[in-house]
Design an enzyme around this catalytic site. Structure first.
Site, mmCIF file in Angstrom:
data_model
loop_
_atom_site.group_PDB
_atom_site.id
_atom_site.type_symbol
_atom_site.label_atom_id
_atom_site.label_comp_id
_atom_site.label_asym_id
_atom_site.label_seq_id
_atom_site.Cartn_x
_atom_site.Cartn_y
_atom_site.Cartn_z
ATOM 1 N N THR A 67 -22.698 10.842 -124.747
ATOM 2 C CA THR A 67 -23.668 10.596 -123.685
ATOM 3 C C THR A 67 -23.060 11.048 -122.364
ATOM 4 O O THR A 67 -21.932 10.675 -122.046
ATOM 5 C CB THR A 67 -23.996 9.095 -123.606
ATOM 6 O OG1 THR A 67 -24.274 8.634 -124.920
ATOM 7 C CG2 THR A 67 -25.189 8.853 -122.718
ATOM 8 N N LYS A 103 -22.058 11.035 -118.734
ATOM 9 C CA LYS A 103 -21.872 10.026 -117.682
ATOM 10 C C LYS A 103 -21.379 10.731 -116.417
ATOM 11 O O LYS A 103 -20.800 11.804 -116.540
ATOM 12 C CB LYS A 103 -20.827 8.991 -118.127
ATOM 13 C CG LYS A 103 -21.062 8.373 -119.494
ATOM 14 C CD LYS A 103 -22.133 7.311 -119.458
ATOM 15 C CE LYS A 103 -22.333 6.682 -120.842
ATOM 16 N NZ LYS A 103 -23.431 5.718 -120.868
ATOM 17 N N HIS A 122 -30.077 4.539 -132.605
ATOM 18 C CA HIS A 122 -28.887 3.754 -132.285
ATOM 19 C C HIS A 122 -28.889 2.474 -133.116
ATOM 20 O O HIS A 122 -29.899 1.804 -133.204
ATOM 21 C CB HIS A 122 -28.871 3.429 -130.790
ATOM 22 C CG HIS A 122 -28.623 4.642 -129.956
ATOM 23 N ND1 HIS A 122 -27.468 4.828 -129.238
ATOM 24 C CD2 HIS A 122 -29.368 5.748 -129.761
ATOM 25 C CE1 HIS A 122 -27.518 6.013 -128.632
ATOM 26 N NE2 HIS A 122 -28.671 6.583 -128.937
ATOM 27 N N HIS A 159 -33.607 6.215 -128.892
ATOM 28 C CA HIS A 159 -32.754 5.199 -128.275
ATOM 29 C C HIS A 159 -33.487 3.866 -128.281
ATOM 30 O O HIS A 159 -34.701 3.826 -128.121
ATOM 31 C CB HIS A 159 -32.393 5.595 -126.839
ATOM 32 C CG HIS A 159 -31.297 4.738 -126.277
ATOM 33 N ND1 HIS A 159 -31.536 3.480 -125.769
ATOM 34 C CD2 HIS A 159 -29.961 4.932 -126.174
ATOM 35 C CE1 HIS A 159 -30.381 2.951 -125.377
ATOM 36 N NE2 HIS A 159 -29.418 3.799 -125.615
ATOM 37 N N ASN A 169 -49.828 -12.999 -130.692
ATOM 38 C CA ASN A 169 -49.996 -14.310 -130.056
ATOM 39 C C ASN A 169 -49.181 -15.417 -130.686
ATOM 40 O O ASN A 169 -48.806 -16.367 -130.025
ATOM 41 C CB ASN A 169 -51.464 -14.744 -130.161
ATOM 42 C CG ASN A 169 -52.288 -14.119 -129.075
ATOM 43 O OD1 ASN A 169 -51.732 -13.566 -128.142
ATOM 44 N ND2 ASN A 169 -53.592 -14.196 -129.194
ATOM 45 N N GLU A 203 -30.398 6.946 -121.713
ATOM 46 C CA GLU A 203 -31.775 6.473 -121.910
ATOM 47 C C GLU A 203 -32.546 6.330 -120.603
ATOM 48 O O GLU A 203 -33.764 6.462 -120.578
ATOM 49 C CB GLU A 203 -31.785 5.146 -122.674
ATOM 50 C CG GLU A 203 -31.120 3.973 -121.968
ATOM 51 C CD GLU A 203 -29.601 3.919 -122.171
ATOM 52 O OE1 GLU A 203 -29.011 2.895 -121.812
ATOM 53 O OE2 GLU A 203 -29.018 4.918 -122.669
#
EC number: 4.1.1.39
Length: 465
Positions: free
Chosen positions: A163, A165, A317, A284, A113, A194
């Protein structure tokens, strides 16, 4: 009657400059920007109060406990050089305020808070000192750096990853093919992006099966141990564990989790499962920039990194210093050391506010990933050293001849840099020369050098001390 109702200044109770911190206290360094007219002592005390035992008014139930034993204390305040009306407030929390082995509970108190508190215009947690007594209540990383090297039988160099792609849209079989080509070409690891979980175009079970096949095949052909970070992140903890169980049944070496979007409770559960079942855990940090990018509000990544080491992960990472994602060199190396080393001295020039003793908690391998390619290899090898994972996504799959040659180019570049370093050459000065020499006998590397020779992804650094 000892009880006096009403509102009183926080600083009367929670600002204690004479306090001697204890070895068992959790210490926090907050960057406080008070509202105009609020003195720094009051702002610092308000932070200590709201993140521990205080509330906005005196309550009679305070008399039923010992506030002196349980309250947080603001014990030191210093102005931030070069900023007006910004202060570093140091707060000490008694260990009894926190549940053992729970990062979740620690953060709910320390960064709960209090960050919405009106008296503070902005608030940033810069660093935390985790006492040994509290560290010992955590399992920490499932395996750690040394055990990982032994499992993989890879020594004396950084590990290489990639990674896959495009991150979204491939079918499981095409995805598995890309994994195979990269591993076959010479990488140690490939990685689920991720945001690859279990979407309509590729359900998780199909992906796990095809990636496992790619691992077996590339291992058989290269004689090296290979891995693919299978992302077990899911909508519920039960589903996440189910995916990790399936990965274990396929006998793959490593799974992956998005620890900030998944949450610390889920992450710690997965880390425990991974240790009990011999799986490595790649972490990640998706969402970290939401929390850590503003200079004056939120939480510095070094705190998120410390929290991850407690919660558990074998890789995380940590920025590249040279690629497309930001990270200042000294500051990045500061939290990289906090991830890997057993003992880290206080060093304000690297953003480290407290000496941290990890009492033999296993270390975490930092992962450099994002916009890096073969020309960066000498710098990465020099900056991160052997205990790191260097991940080239586009820098592998963007190779003009395809994925496997892209992997070959990266492996050749890495081996050339490690060899040059071991021969005593200066990677910072001779880096380009080392890569050029190596490309003479590796056509794959020569082609990669040609494609990326002009690429620069550089902007002004945002993370300054």
């Amino acid at each position: 009657v000892g009880f006096k109702a009403g509102v009183k200044d926080y600083k009367l109770t929670y600002y204690t400059p004479e306090y001697e911190t204890k070895d068992t206290d959790i210490l926090a360094a907050f960057r406080v920007t008070p509202q105009p007219g609020v003195p720094p002592e009051e702002a610092g005390a308000a932070v200590a109060a709201e993140s521990s035992t205080g509330t906005w008014t005196t309550v009679w139930t305070d008399g039923l406990t010992s506030l002196d034993r349980y309250k947080g204390r603001c014990y030191h305040i210093e102005p931030v050089a070069g900023e007006e009306n910004q202060f570093i407030a140091y707060v000490a929390y008694p260990l009894d305020l926190f549940e053992e082995g729970s990062v979740t509970n620690m953060f709910t108190s320390i960064v709960g808070n209090v960050f919405g508190f009106k008296a503070x215009r902005a608030l940033r947690l810069e660093d935390l000192r985790i006492p040994s007594a509290y560290t010992k209540t955590f399992q920490g990383p499932p395996h750690g750096i040394q055990v990982e090297r032994d499992k993989l039988n890879k020594y004396g160099r950084p590990l290489l990853g990639c990674t896959i792609k495009p991150k979204l849209g491939l079918s499981a079989k095409n995805y598995g093919r890309a994994v195979y080509e990269c591993l076959r070409g010479g990488l140690d690891f490939t990685k689920d992006d991720e945001n690859v979980n279990s979407q309509p175009f590729m359900r998780w079970r199909d992906r796990f099966l095809f990636c496992a096949e790619a691992i077996y095949k590339s291992q058989a052909e290269t004689g090296e141990i290979k891995g693919h970070y299978l992302n077990a992140t899911a909508g519920t903890c039960e589903e996440m564990i189910k995916r990790a169980v399936f990965a274990r049944e396929l006998a793959v070496p490593i799974v992956m989790h998005d620890y900030l979007t998944g949450g610390f409770t889920a992450n710690t559960s997965l880390a425990h499962y991974c240790r009990d079942n011999g799986l490595l855990l790649h972490i990640h940090r998706a969402m970290h920039a939401v929390i850590d990018r503003q200079k004056n509000h939120g939480m510095h990544f070094r705190v998120l990194a410390k929290a991850l080491r407690l919660s558990g992960g074998d890789h995380i990472h940590a920025g590249t210093v040279v690629g497309k994602l930001e990270g200042e060199r000294e500051i990045t190396l500061g939290f990289v050391d906090l991830l890997r080393d057993d003992f880290v001295e206080k060093d304000r020039s690297r953003g480290i506010y407290f000496t941290q003793d990890w009492v033999s908690l296993p270390g975490v391998l930092p992962v450099a990933s994002g916009g890096i390619h073969v020309w960066h290899m000498p710098a990465l090898t020099e900056i991160f050293g052997d205990d790191s994972v260097l991940q080239f996504g586009g820098g592998t799959l963007g190779h003009p001849w395809g994925n496997a040659p892209g992997a070959v180019a990266n492996r050749v570049a890495l081996e050339a840099c490690v060899k040059a370093r071991n021969e005593g050459r200066d990677l910072a000065r001779e880096g380009n020369e080392i890569i050029r020499e190596a490309s003479k006998w590796s056509p794959e590397l020569a082609a990669a050098c040609e494609v990326w020779k002009e690429i620069k992804l550089e902007f002004e650094a945002m993370d300054t001390l």
